[in-house]
Structure formats: C-alpha cells, structure tokens
Design a protein around this motif. Structure first.
Motif, PDB file in Angstrom:
ATOM      1  N   PHE A  14     -21.081  62.722 -16.439  1.00 27.50           N
ATOM      2  CA  PHE A  14     -21.438  61.350 -16.809  1.00 27.50           C
ATOM      3  C   PHE A  14     -22.932  61.058 -16.747  1.00 27.50           C
ATOM      4  O   PHE A  14     -23.451  60.301 -17.563  1.00 27.50           O
ATOM      5  CB  PHE A  14     -20.671  60.357 -15.924  1.00 27.50           C
ATOM      6  CG  PHE A  14     -19.184  60.455 -16.092  1.00 27.50           C
ATOM      7  CD1 PHE A  14     -18.578  59.989 -17.243  1.00 27.50           C
ATOM      8  CD2 PHE A  14     -18.398  61.039 -15.116  1.00 27.50           C
ATOM      9  CE1 PHE A  14     -17.214  60.081 -17.419  1.00 27.50           C
ATOM     10  CE2 PHE A  14     -17.035  61.135 -15.277  1.00 27.50           C
ATOM     11  CZ  PHE A  14     -16.429  60.660 -16.429  1.00 27.50           C
ATOM     12  N   LEU A  15     -23.638  61.622 -15.776  1.00 23.20           N
ATOM     13  CA  LEU A  15     -25.084  61.426 -15.608  1.00 23.20           C
ATOM     14  C   LEU A  15     -25.756  62.784 -15.386  1.00 23.20           C
ATOM     15  O   LEU A  15     -26.112  63.134 -14.257  1.00 23.20           O
ATOM     16  CB  LEU A  15     -25.363  60.510 -14.414  1.00 23.20           C
ATOM     17  CG  LEU A  15     -24.827  59.083 -14.513  1.00 23.20           C
ATOM     18  CD1 LEU A  15     -24.953  58.386 -13.183  1.00 23.20           C
ATOM     19  CD2 LEU A  15     -25.561  58.330 -15.586  1.00 23.20           C
ATOM     20  N   PRO A  16     -25.935  63.545 -16.447  1.00 20.74           N
ATOM     21  CA  PRO A  16     -26.442  64.914 -16.295  1.00 20.74           C
ATOM     22  C   PRO A  16     -27.781  65.049 -15.563  1.00 20.74           C
ATOM     23  O   PRO A  16     -27.903  65.908 -14.686  1.00 20.74           O
ATOM     24  CB  PRO A  16     -26.546  65.420 -17.733  1.00 20.74           C
ATOM     25  CG  PRO A  16     -25.607  64.583 -18.507  1.00 20.74           C
ATOM     26  CD  PRO A  16     -25.582  63.254 -17.836  1.00 20.74           C
ATOM     27  N   PRO A  17     -28.798  64.211 -15.861  1.00 17.15           N
ATOM     28  CA  PRO A  17     -30.063  64.403 -15.131  1.00 17.15           C
ATOM     29  C   PRO A  17     -29.933  64.172 -13.620  1.00 17.15           C
ATOM     30  O   PRO A  17     -30.600  64.845 -12.833  1.00 17.15           O
ATOM     31  CB  PRO A  17     -30.997  63.364 -15.755  1.00 17.15           C
ATOM     32  CG  PRO A  17     -30.433  63.106 -17.103  1.00 17.15           C
ATOM     33  CD  PRO A  17     -28.953  63.233 -16.935  1.00 17.15           C
ATOM     34  N   LEU A  18     -29.080  63.264 -13.225  1.00 18.47           N
ATOM     35  CA  LEU A  18     -28.883  63.015 -11.796  1.00 18.47           C
ATOM     36  C   LEU A  18     -28.255  64.231 -11.116  1.00 18.47           C
ATOM     37  O   LEU A  18     -28.648  64.594 -10.002  1.00 18.47           O
ATOM     38  CB  LEU A  18     -28.012  61.782 -11.585  1.00 18.47           C
ATOM     39  CG  LEU A  18     -27.699  61.414 -10.139  1.00 18.47           C
ATOM     40  CD1 LEU A  18     -28.980  61.103  -9.378  1.00 18.47           C
ATOM     41  CD2 LEU A  18     -26.732  60.259 -10.074  1.00 18.47           C
ATOM     42  N   ALA A  19     -27.314  64.870 -11.776  1.00 20.59           N
ATOM     43  CA  ALA A  19     -26.675  66.055 -11.205  1.00 20.59           C
ATOM     44  C   ALA A  19     -27.671  67.191 -11.034  1.00 20.59           C
ATOM     45  O   ALA A  19     -27.669  67.879 -10.015  1.00 20.59           O
ATOM     46  CB  ALA A  19     -25.512  66.484 -12.088  1.00 20.59           C
ATOM     47  N   VAL A  20     -28.535  67.384 -12.018  1.00 21.20           N
ATOM     48  CA  VAL A  20     -29.546  68.436 -11.915  1.00 21.20           C
ATOM     49  C   VAL A  20     -30.548  68.094 -10.819  1.00 21.20           C
ATOM     50  O   VAL A  20     -30.971  68.959 -10.059  1.00 21.20           O
ATOM     51  CB  VAL A  20     -30.252  68.661 -13.270  1.00 21.20           C
ATOM     52  CG1 VAL A  20     -31.399  69.643 -13.143  1.00 21.20           C
ATOM     53  CG2 VAL A  20     -29.252  69.146 -14.301  1.00 21.20           C
ATOM     54  N   PHE A  21     -30.911  66.825 -10.718  1.00 24.11           N
ATOM     55  CA  PHE A  21     -31.835  66.404  -9.665  1.00 24.11           C
ATOM     56  C   PHE A  21     -31.233  66.648  -8.285  1.00 24.11           C
ATOM     57  O   PHE A  21     -31.918  67.118  -7.376  1.00 24.11           O
ATOM     58  CB  PHE A  21     -32.195  64.929  -9.833  1.00 24.11           C
ATOM     59  CG  PHE A  21     -33.079  64.404  -8.748  1.00 24.11           C
ATOM     60  CD1 PHE A  21     -34.413  64.748  -8.702  1.00 24.11           C
ATOM     61  CD2 PHE A  21     -32.576  63.569  -7.772  1.00 24.11           C
ATOM     62  CE1 PHE A  21     -35.240  64.276  -7.700  1.00 24.11           C
ATOM     63  CE2 PHE A  21     -33.387  63.088  -6.762  1.00 24.11           C
ATOM     64  CZ  PHE A  21     -34.726  63.441  -6.727  1.00 24.11           C
ATOM     65  N   LEU A  22     -29.954  66.355  -8.120  1.00 23.24           N
ATOM     66  CA  LEU A  22     -29.305  66.574  -6.828  1.00 23.24           C
ATOM     67  C   LEU A  22     -29.174  68.063  -6.510  1.00 23.24           C
ATOM     68  O   LEU A  22     -29.234  68.447  -5.346  1.00 23.24           O
ATOM     69  CB  LEU A  22     -27.929  65.913  -6.812  1.00 23.24           C
ATOM     70  CG  LEU A  22     -27.929  64.387  -6.829  1.00 23.24           C
ATOM     71  CD1 LEU A  22     -26.500  63.867  -6.948  1.00 23.24           C
ATOM     72  CD2 LEU A  22     -28.601  63.828  -5.594  1.00 23.24           C
ATOM     73  N   ALA A  23     -29.006  68.885  -7.537  1.00 22.68           N
ATOM     74  CA  ALA A  23     -28.835  70.318  -7.309  1.00 22.68           C
ATOM     75  C   ALA A  23     -30.164  71.040  -7.100  1.00 22.68           C
ATOM     76  O   ALA A  23     -30.276  71.911  -6.236  1.00 22.68           O
ATOM     77  CB  ALA A  23     -28.084  70.946  -8.483  1.00 22.68           C
ATOM     78  N   LYS A  24     -31.189  70.696  -7.889  1.00 29.79           N
ATOM     79  CA  LYS A  24     -32.442  71.457  -7.876  1.00 29.79           C
ATOM     80  C   LYS A  24     -33.665  70.672  -7.441  1.00 29.79           C
ATOM     81  O   LYS A  24     -34.698  71.252  -7.183  1.00 29.79           O
ATOM     82  CB  LYS A  24     -32.732  72.019  -9.282  1.00 29.79           C
ATOM     83  CG  LYS A  24     -31.731  73.014  -9.773  1.00 29.79           C
ATOM     84  CD  LYS A  24     -31.912  74.334  -9.082  1.00 29.79           C
ATOM     85  CE  LYS A  24     -31.038  75.377  -9.737  1.00 29.79           C
ATOM     86  NZ  LYS A  24     -31.228  76.688  -9.175  1.00 29.79           N
ATOM     87  N   GLY A  25     -33.582  69.355  -7.420  1.00 40.81           N
ATOM     88  CA  GLY A  25     -34.755  68.557  -7.126  1.00 40.81           C
ATOM     89  C   GLY A  25     -35.562  68.298  -8.389  1.00 40.81           C
ATOM     90  O   GLY A  25     -35.176  68.693  -9.486  1.00 40.81           O
TER      91      GLY A  25
END
Length: 55
Positions: A14-25
């Motif tokens: 649903f919110l792809p950039p947030l997921a990447v931010f949570l995974a990688k910073g």
C-alpha cells in the motif's frame, strides 16, 4: 518469518516508499522507490517487495 516482516510486506503493498524506508533507511533504495512510485505505482510496489523480501 516474523511478524515485523509480515507487517512490512503489507505496508509494501500500500505504501511502498515507507516499507523501503523501514527496511533500509533513507538512501538510494528509498529514493529510487519513491521515484518509481511517483511515476508508476506498480513498479514501485514490486521494488519495495523485492527490497523487503531480500532484507
């Protein structure tokens, strides 16, 4: 698979950039996913799932 990874997969749908931010910073992966999501939502979602699942 732990519960945090499952939640991150759901966020990636649903919110792809947030997921990447949570995974990688904040970094090149997050910026790339943000650009992909702004241009076309589906490639951004696929890239976010890739990043979350390979983490």
């Amino acid at each position: 698979m732990d519960s945090a990874k499952i939640v991150n997969i759901i966020i990636a749908l649903f919110l792809p950039p947030l997921a990447v931010f949570l995974a990688k910073g904040w970094g090149k992966e997050c910026i790339l996913d943000l650009i992909l999501t702004i241009l076309f939502f589906f490639p951004g979602m696929l890239y976010a799932l890739y990043v979350v699942l390979t983490d």
